[in-house]
Enzyme design. Structure first.
Site, mmCIF file in Angstrom:
data_model
loop_
_atom_site.group_PDB
_atom_site.id
_atom_site.type_symbol
_atom_site.label_atom_id
_atom_site.label_comp_id
_atom_site.label_asym_id
_atom_site.label_seq_id
_atom_site.Cartn_x
_atom_site.Cartn_y
_atom_site.Cartn_z
ATOM 1 N N SER A 196 32.362 41.415 35.123
ATOM 2 C CA SER A 196 33.422 40.547 35.660
ATOM 3 C C SER A 196 33.055 39.093 35.480
ATOM 4 O O SER A 196 31.872 38.735 35.444
ATOM 5 C CB SER A 196 33.580 40.863 37.152
ATOM 6 O OG SER A 196 34.269 39.834 37.821
ATOM 7 N N TYR A 243 29.443 40.840 45.182
ATOM 8 C CA TYR A 243 30.004 41.586 44.051
ATOM 9 C C TYR A 243 29.537 40.998 42.722
ATOM 10 O O TYR A 243 29.064 41.720 41.832
ATOM 11 C CB TYR A 243 31.536 41.550 44.147
ATOM 12 C CG TYR A 243 32.270 42.145 42.970
ATOM 13 C CD1 TYR A 243 32.443 43.518 42.867
ATOM 14 C CD2 TYR A 243 32.817 41.321 41.986
ATOM 15 C CE1 TYR A 243 33.141 44.069 41.793
ATOM 16 C CE2 TYR A 243 33.518 41.868 40.922
ATOM 17 C CZ TYR A 243 33.673 43.234 40.828
ATOM 18 O OH TYR A 243 34.349 43.765 39.765
ATOM 19 N N LYS A 296 27.191 42.784 39.861
ATOM 20 C CA LYS A 296 27.606 42.914 38.455
ATOM 21 C C LYS A 296 26.579 42.233 37.540
ATOM 22 O O LYS A 296 26.248 42.763 36.470
ATOM 23 C CB LYS A 296 28.994 42.302 38.250
ATOM 24 C CG LYS A 296 30.126 43.153 38.808
ATOM 25 C CD LYS A 296 30.271 44.479 38.064
ATOM 26 C CE LYS A 296 31.461 45.308 38.516
ATOM 27 N NZ LYS A 296 31.455 46.665 37.910
#
Lengths: 326, 326
Positions: B118, B142, B146
């Site tokens: 992402s 998050y 990632k």
């Protein structure tokens, strides 16, 4: 009174840091490693022998709520490459277990955590000088594990679980002690062995450039990281440390200036294609603007790096007075 | 015959990818998720329901030695921020357990692994356009998870345990379905709701710029990643995907051109300081040269993104023919 925990205290940097703590700061120190660390003269310390990756080990280490934690423990580059599982267990799981033990202490506990990272978080190709916004794309498992530790440090700091600062050390030079098998060993060997009257082998061309700090500068970085106002770091908690960029030829010329022709002639060229290939993937030069602005100070020159070795390891006064630090 | 495993197949991208696999390639597919994925018409698939982070789950998934693995499973940004432990358990441990299960299969097993990352691996401050060598400094848990997945992907690929490629998806727009609570939800909402005859709320100024790909472009990236010659990637296995950089004002103008004034007037401005602050930390524009050179193709324009939504989700022909892809 500051309670300080040093994880990985029996290693070279751990020992140097302990000596510095004995002189400068510490009143209540825990020295941890997988083997018994030897406290330096003048330091009252509790010595703990434990495997950081073992269940419960990290929780025991932080049970006394040390205000400062130096996390220096690591499987080094060569071994982490040779033993994949051991490298991940200590360098990744060990680090994460430590951070989790701190987080789970809760109750407002938020220690300063100084984490030694490495320029191994960078991998070729590189720009001419690596700045503070350059991609971390390691080319070793060790570098990968350090880069992951950095990311965790920033996230745990951002969430308020700890107050972290990651210190990307240059290659330490002159590393005291016996030659080891690290591919980088010659950078120290070509200074250390000639000064001790022994022959050193040089496996790479004199044009090879690399990034250095003395053990004294490295412990200086850690002491400064312990005291710095981390509010100035913002969300980016990991800093490339300043160092000296020098070619092997410049190293040898510095040795000649400090110790004379006879010493510098104890270096024998013995090209090694394997080592040359490995070294070609390493960074050569940095523009560590953030660390400089935050007051981290490198050695003044490669000559100073040599003089520090002579003073600190060989117990001699150097031939010329050291210039004042900038 | 290609054996394909899709991990996280019940999510929006997983469903779109399954439809594409049904049309183009697949003969033997496993669709995994924590809830039962529904295979699209024409796809013979085995459906597996499991928690990737549970002991043994990853080993079972790879036991049939799938040649291609799409790893799409993740706790999304908002939930990973709200539930620290769950985010790390699924996004970090789940990913690592999958990679470890592949490594431990051994015996020459080295699947193509397509990992959805992402643009959340980046965090402000940013340059005007983020290039392929820009630092990963995430500002969410998050994004941290990632970024760690990316590092592991590169290291496991370098060591020969798998053949990985990480795909940093832009913000998907127009996301089909109901509005959700994600801070980014309005980017899709201001297109989707007006087209459905409903009012949409705009919480940020029209000057806000962001980076978009349609669901169709996103599945195109994944299909291309499945087929690409990864030797061209070198050691850097993670790629920022191309996208459309557009301001909210440009989004609205595109909507007006595609669907008319009446539709575009269904957007109501309702400034929200919290959302504005979150969005200020998000990237706005990229220079994804590597992905472009490797043949990844973005949507042609934001108008095309709207037409794709109308065609694929509303089952209508668009008002004007789609321009040919570049």
């Amino acid at each position: 009174m500051t309670r300080i925990l040093v994880i990985g205290a029996a290693g070279m940097i751990g020992r140097k840091l302990s000596e510095r703590l004995a002189k400068e700061a510490a009143s209540e120190v825990i020295l941890h490693d997988v083997v018994a660390a030897k406290p330096p003269a003048g330091l009252k310390a509790r010595v703990v022998v434990a495997d950081l990756s073992a269940p419960g080990a990290a929780a025991k280490l932080v049970a006394g709520r040390p205000e400062v934690i130096f996390h220096l423990a690591a499987i080094v580059s060569g071994e982490a490459e040779a033993d994949f599982e051991k490298g991940y267990r200590i360098n990744l799981d060990g680090t994460r277990l430590l951070f989790e033990a701190i987080r789970k202490t809760g109750d407002g506990y938020r220690p300063r955590l100084v984490f030694t990272s490495s320029i191994a978080v960078f991998g070729a190709p590189f720009p001419e000088a690596i700045d503070d916004e350059y991609l971390n794309a390691p080319l070793t498992s060790y570098g990968t594990q350090k880069a992951i530790g950095e990311l965790l440090l920033s996230d745990y700091s951002r969430r308020g679980f700890l107050d972290g600062i990651g210190i990307r050390l240059p290659t330490i030079c002159v590393r005291p002690g016996k030659p080891n098998l690290a591919a980088s060993g010659f950078f120290s060997g070509i200074i250390r062995e000639p000064l001790a009257g022994e022959e050193a082998v040089l496996p790479v061309p004199r044009s090879v450039r690399h990034w250095f700090a003395s053990p004294r500068a490295a412990t200086g970085f850690l002491m400064h990281a312990m005291r710095i106002d981390t509010a100035k770091l913002g969300a980016r908690r990991n800093l490339t440390m300043p160092g000296i960029s020098a070619t092997v030829g410049e190293q040898i010329e510095a040795l000649r200036r400090v110790a004379g022709d006879e010493v510098a002639q104890r270096i024998r060229e013995a090209p090694d294609a394997t080592i040359q290939r490995i070294v070609a993937g390493w960074p050569q030069n940095f523009a560590p603007q953030r660390a400089l602005a935050l007051g981290f100070r490198a050695d003044a020159s490669f000559e100073e790096i040599i003089r520090i070795h002579i003073e600190d390891e060989l117990g001699q006064r150097t031939l010329r007075p050291r210039p004042d630090r900038a």
